[in-house]
Design a protein around this motif. Sequence first.
Motif, mmCIF file in Angstrom:
data_model
loop_
_atom_site.group_PDB
_atom_site.id
_atom_site.type_symbol
_atom_site.label_atom_id
_atom_site.label_comp_id
_atom_site.label_asym_id
_atom_site.label_seq_id
_atom_site.Cartn_x
_atom_site.Cartn_y
_atom_site.Cartn_z
ATOM 1 N N GLY A 71 0.841 -1.196 0.000
ATOM 2 C CA GLY A 71 0.000 0.000 0.000
ATOM 3 C C GLY A 71 0.870 1.238 0.000
ATOM 4 N N PRO A 72 0.278 2.403 -0.250
ATOM 5 C CA PRO A 72 1.073 3.627 -0.356
ATOM 6 C C PRO A 72 1.733 4.012 0.966
ATOM 7 C CG PRO A 72 -1.283 4.120 -0.397
ATOM 8 C CD PRO A 72 -1.152 2.639 -0.481
ATOM 9 N N SER A 73 2.775 4.797 0.852
ATOM 10 C CA SER A 73 3.513 5.264 2.012
ATOM 11 C C SER A 73 2.581 6.016 2.969
ATOM 12 C CB SER A 73 4.614 6.187 1.493
ATOM 13 O OG SER A 73 5.589 6.306 2.448
ATOM 14 N N GLY A 74 2.673 5.722 4.236
ATOM 15 C CA GLY A 74 1.899 6.448 5.245
ATOM 16 C C GLY A 74 0.516 5.890 5.514
ATOM 17 N N CYS A 75 0.158 4.763 4.877
ATOM 18 C CA CYS A 75 -1.196 4.249 5.076
ATOM 19 C C CYS A 75 -1.298 3.314 6.280
ATOM 20 C CB CYS A 75 -1.716 3.573 3.812
ATOM 21 S SG CYS A 75 -0.893 2.015 3.466
ATOM 22 N N LYS A 104 0.955 0.646 7.207
ATOM 23 C CA LYS A 104 1.431 -0.735 7.087
ATOM 24 C C LYS A 104 2.342 -1.126 8.255
ATOM 25 C CE LYS A 104 3.412 0.016 3.106
ATOM 26 N NZ LYS A 104 3.127 1.472 2.975
ATOM 27 N N SER A 105 3.308 -0.266 8.527
ATOM 28 C CA SER A 105 4.241 -0.518 9.632
ATOM 29 C C SER A 105 3.515 -0.559 10.963
ATOM 30 C CB SER A 105 5.203 0.643 9.745
ATOM 31 O OG SER A 105 6.357 0.424 9.248
ATOM 32 N N THR A 106 2.632 0.397 11.124
ATOM 33 C CA THR A 106 1.863 0.474 12.373
ATOM 34 C C THR A 106 1.050 -0.805 12.558
ATOM 35 O OG1 THR A 106 1.716 2.863 12.175
ATOM 36 C CG2 THR A 106 0.083 1.795 13.590
ATOM 37 N N PHE A 107 0.441 -1.267 11.479
ATOM 38 C CA PHE A 107 -0.341 -2.498 11.560
ATOM 39 C C PHE A 107 0.558 -3.676 11.934
ATOM 40 C CE2 PHE A 107 -2.070 -6.364 9.577
ATOM 41 C CZ PHE A 107 -3.246 -6.455 10.302
ATOM 42 N N LEU A 138 6.069 0.609 22.334
ATOM 43 C CA LEU A 138 7.368 1.166 22.692
ATOM 44 C C LEU A 138 7.514 2.561 22.092
ATOM 45 C CD1 LEU A 138 9.527 -2.003 21.866
ATOM 46 C CD2 LEU A 138 8.445 -1.399 24.041
ATOM 47 N N GLU A 139 6.584 2.933 21.220
ATOM 48 C CA GLU A 139 6.752 4.169 20.460
ATOM 49 C C GLU A 139 5.865 5.318 20.904
ATOM 50 O OE1 GLU A 139 6.878 3.915 16.258
ATOM 51 O OE2 GLU A 139 7.934 2.001 16.316
ATOM 52 N N GLY A 140 4.826 5.029 21.644
ATOM 53 C CA GLY A 140 3.951 6.126 22.051
ATOM 54 C C GLY A 140 2.706 5.622 22.746
HETATM 55 P P1 ADP Z 1 3.484 3.050 6.307
HETATM 56 O O1 ADP Z 1 4.250 1.945 6.964
HETATM 57 O O2 ADP Z 1 2.324 2.555 5.503
HETATM 58 O O3 ADP Z 1 4.341 3.976 5.517
HETATM 59 P P2 ADP Z 1 3.199 4.036 9.013
HETATM 60 O O4 ADP Z 1 2.534 2.963 9.760
HETATM 61 O O5 ADP Z 1 4.668 4.190 9.167
HETATM 62 O O6 ADP Z 1 2.814 3.922 7.469
HETATM 63 O O7 ADP Z 1 2.529 5.420 9.387
HETATM 64 C C1 ADP Z 1 1.131 5.621 9.339
HETATM 65 C C2 ADP Z 1 0.792 6.918 10.036
HETATM 66 O O8 ADP Z 1 1.040 6.765 11.421
HETATM 67 C C3 ADP Z 1 1.595 8.110 9.564
HETATM 68 O O9 ADP Z 1 0.727 9.192 9.459
HETATM 69 C C4 ADP Z 1 2.590 8.325 10.676
HETATM 70 O O10 ADP Z 1 2.901 9.679 10.797
HETATM 71 C C5 ADP Z 1 1.845 7.830 11.895
HETATM 72 N N1 ADP Z 1 2.776 7.284 12.921
HETATM 73 C C6 ADP Z 1 3.661 6.302 12.741
HETATM 74 N N2 ADP Z 1 4.348 6.061 13.880
HETATM 75 C C7 ADP Z 1 3.882 6.931 14.800
HETATM 76 C C8 ADP Z 1 4.166 7.180 16.178
HETATM 77 N N3 ADP Z 1 5.102 6.466 16.833
HETATM 78 N N4 ADP Z 1 3.467 8.150 16.801
HETATM 79 C C9 ADP Z 1 2.532 8.853 16.138
HETATM 80 N N5 ADP Z 1 2.199 8.661 14.852
HETATM 81 C C10 ADP Z 1 2.860 7.715 14.178
#
Ligand code: ADP
Length: 236
Positions: free
Chosen positions: A36-40, A42-45, A55-57
Amino acid sequence: ITAIRVKNFSFYYDNQKIIEDVSMEIPQNKITAIIGPSGCGKSTFLKSLNRMNELEGEVKVEGKVEFFGQNIYGRRVNLNRLRRQISTIYARPNLFPMSIYDNVAYGVKLIGWHPKVELDEIVELALKAADIWEEVKNKLYKSALELSFGQQQRLCIARALAVKPQVILMDELCVGLDPIATMKIEELIECLRSELTIVFVSHNIQQVSRLSDFTALFHYNENRIGQLLEFAPTKK
Ligand code: ADP
Ligand code: ADP
């Protein structure tokens, strides 16, 4: 068999909704790619599947993530155990400034005491499984940070395998690797596929097609909240 069942899952960082209403069933011993596109999100999921994002927030979740039927956001979850069972490998190698041997033995030592001969064997098997044994067997006590980038990445995989995870999560595994190092990692993933559930995030659509059994396609909606658009067998 479903390894991880995600049900109507929404995720917030600092009360800001990042992912909305995702449902999917991640099959055991298959490879699932997340694209999927950047910022959607994926990493967060990916990080929400073993709660590494805490660990991040400040995080909040709605819905459920079940690992073989157990809600991983439940009260009685042992996070160390969860993160051993569902282990993350990052885009950039994050080895400890220790020897090759100690990096691989690290997690194993945390779980329990083993006599040296047994630990030696666990380390050797993990290095063999990660297809790096031949390259490092004569320098096990040298610093891991002296290895090439690609070797470090395979060492990270060995470190994860040593604690016998059931699921491995990989975030952009081959970023910055040359084609040969990338090929080695892909071959390694091929070898692991029958015994492990793997979920990886990738921007490389050829790689997704080569490696994955299923593809989860994310996008973001008009409010820039990540959603799952489709979960389907990977088009080959
Ligand atoms: P992708 O992996 O698809 O590029 P991310 O999961 O990295 O997307 O990011 C999705 C959204 O979550 C972005 O808008 C990013 O700014 C926000 N985000 C990612 N990590 C954090 C965090 N630790 N605290 C707050 N917002 C976050
Ligand atoms: P860092 O804090 O340096 O980012 P991580 O927490 O990502 O390190 O862990 C790196 C590796 O160490 C993981 O792949 C995991 O397998 C292993 N590990 C981390 N914590 C534990 C633990 N409590 N028990 C077993 N192994 C662990």
